[in-house]
Enzyme design. Sequence first.
Site, mmCIF file in Angstrom:
data_model
loop_
_atom_site.group_PDB
_atom_site.id
_atom_site.type_symbol
_atom_site.label_atom_id
_atom_site.label_comp_id
_atom_site.label_asym_id
_atom_site.label_seq_id
_atom_site.Cartn_x
_atom_site.Cartn_y
_atom_site.Cartn_z
ATOM 1 N N ALA A 264 -10.985 -11.720 -9.216
ATOM 2 C CA ALA A 264 -12.040 -12.192 -8.310
ATOM 3 C C ALA A 264 -11.443 -12.821 -7.055
ATOM 4 O O ALA A 264 -12.044 -12.759 -5.980
ATOM 5 C CB ALA A 264 -12.932 -13.193 -9.024
ATOM 6 N N GLU B 92 1.286 0.641 -10.039
ATOM 7 C CA GLU B 92 2.715 0.955 -9.934
ATOM 8 C C GLU B 92 3.564 -0.274 -10.243
ATOM 9 O O GLU B 92 4.553 -0.210 -10.964
ATOM 10 C CB GLU B 92 3.057 1.449 -8.518
HETATM 11 N N1 THU Z 1 -4.099 0.488 -6.040
HETATM 12 C C1 THU Z 1 -3.123 0.803 -6.922
HETATM 13 O O1 THU Z 1 -3.122 0.339 -8.082
HETATM 14 N N2 THU Z 1 -2.150 1.641 -6.524
HETATM 15 C C2 THU Z 1 -2.129 2.290 -5.328
HETATM 16 O O2 THU Z 1 -1.223 3.059 -5.088
HETATM 17 C C3 THU Z 1 -3.185 2.039 -4.342
HETATM 18 C C4 THU Z 1 -4.146 0.961 -4.668
HETATM 19 C C5 THU Z 1 -5.184 -0.376 -6.508
HETATM 20 C C6 THU Z 1 -5.227 -1.752 -5.946
HETATM 21 C C7 THU Z 1 -6.693 -2.097 -6.121
HETATM 22 O O3 THU Z 1 -6.902 -2.543 -7.446
HETATM 23 C C8 THU Z 1 -7.401 -0.769 -5.952
HETATM 24 O O4 THU Z 1 -6.425 0.229 -6.177
HETATM 25 C C9 THU Z 1 -8.035 -0.574 -4.592
HETATM 26 O O5 THU Z 1 -7.111 -0.780 -3.596
#
Ligand code: THU
Length: 162
Positions: A65, A74
């Site tokens: 939140a 990653e």
């Molecule tokens: N996010 C990832 O986990 N990896 C990425 O390569 C891009 C973005 C996540 C972060 C957040 O929880 C959601 O995707 C939206 O940005």
Amino acid sequence: MKEEKIELTFTRAKLEELIQSEQDLIANTQHALSNAYAPYSGFLVGASVLLENGEIINGSNQENAAYPSGLCAERVALFYAGAKYPEVAIKTIAISAKSKTFEIDDVVSPCGACRQVMAEYQQKQGQDIRLLLHSPNDEVLIANSVTDLLPFMFNSEKLRKF
Ligand code: THU
């Protein structure tokens, strides 16, 4: 003044063109993303890290939140791998995403902070990390090194002279 160009190398493939172990790694990302905690973005990401010892570490994005407190899939997977097997090299990382609100039609591309973390581990182990960026229509963008995703990277070589 002199303009210079950098050449980056990628391969685009269909999922079925990959060797079985890489298809299996991507299958792991599908399971991983189903464990994402992403109530704010509805954007589910799965990352699966294949280690030199054959073990696969799965991670998914974990939101909060207080938004910046969350972490990308990653880095969840990479930090877990680093914490559990600090001396084992990372061979490959596969990444997939799925949205609860729209159809994703391209591969998921890791954010800058995640690329930086990949760069750190690649330099630490002195061995390239291969990347498999997967799209929901089963196309895969392959890079053989983090260097192809993060040219001009900052790493410990720039931090000090050993
Ligand atoms: N996010 C990832 O986990 N990896 C990425 O390569 C891009 C973005 C996540 C972060 C957040 O929880 C959601 O995707 C939206 O940005």
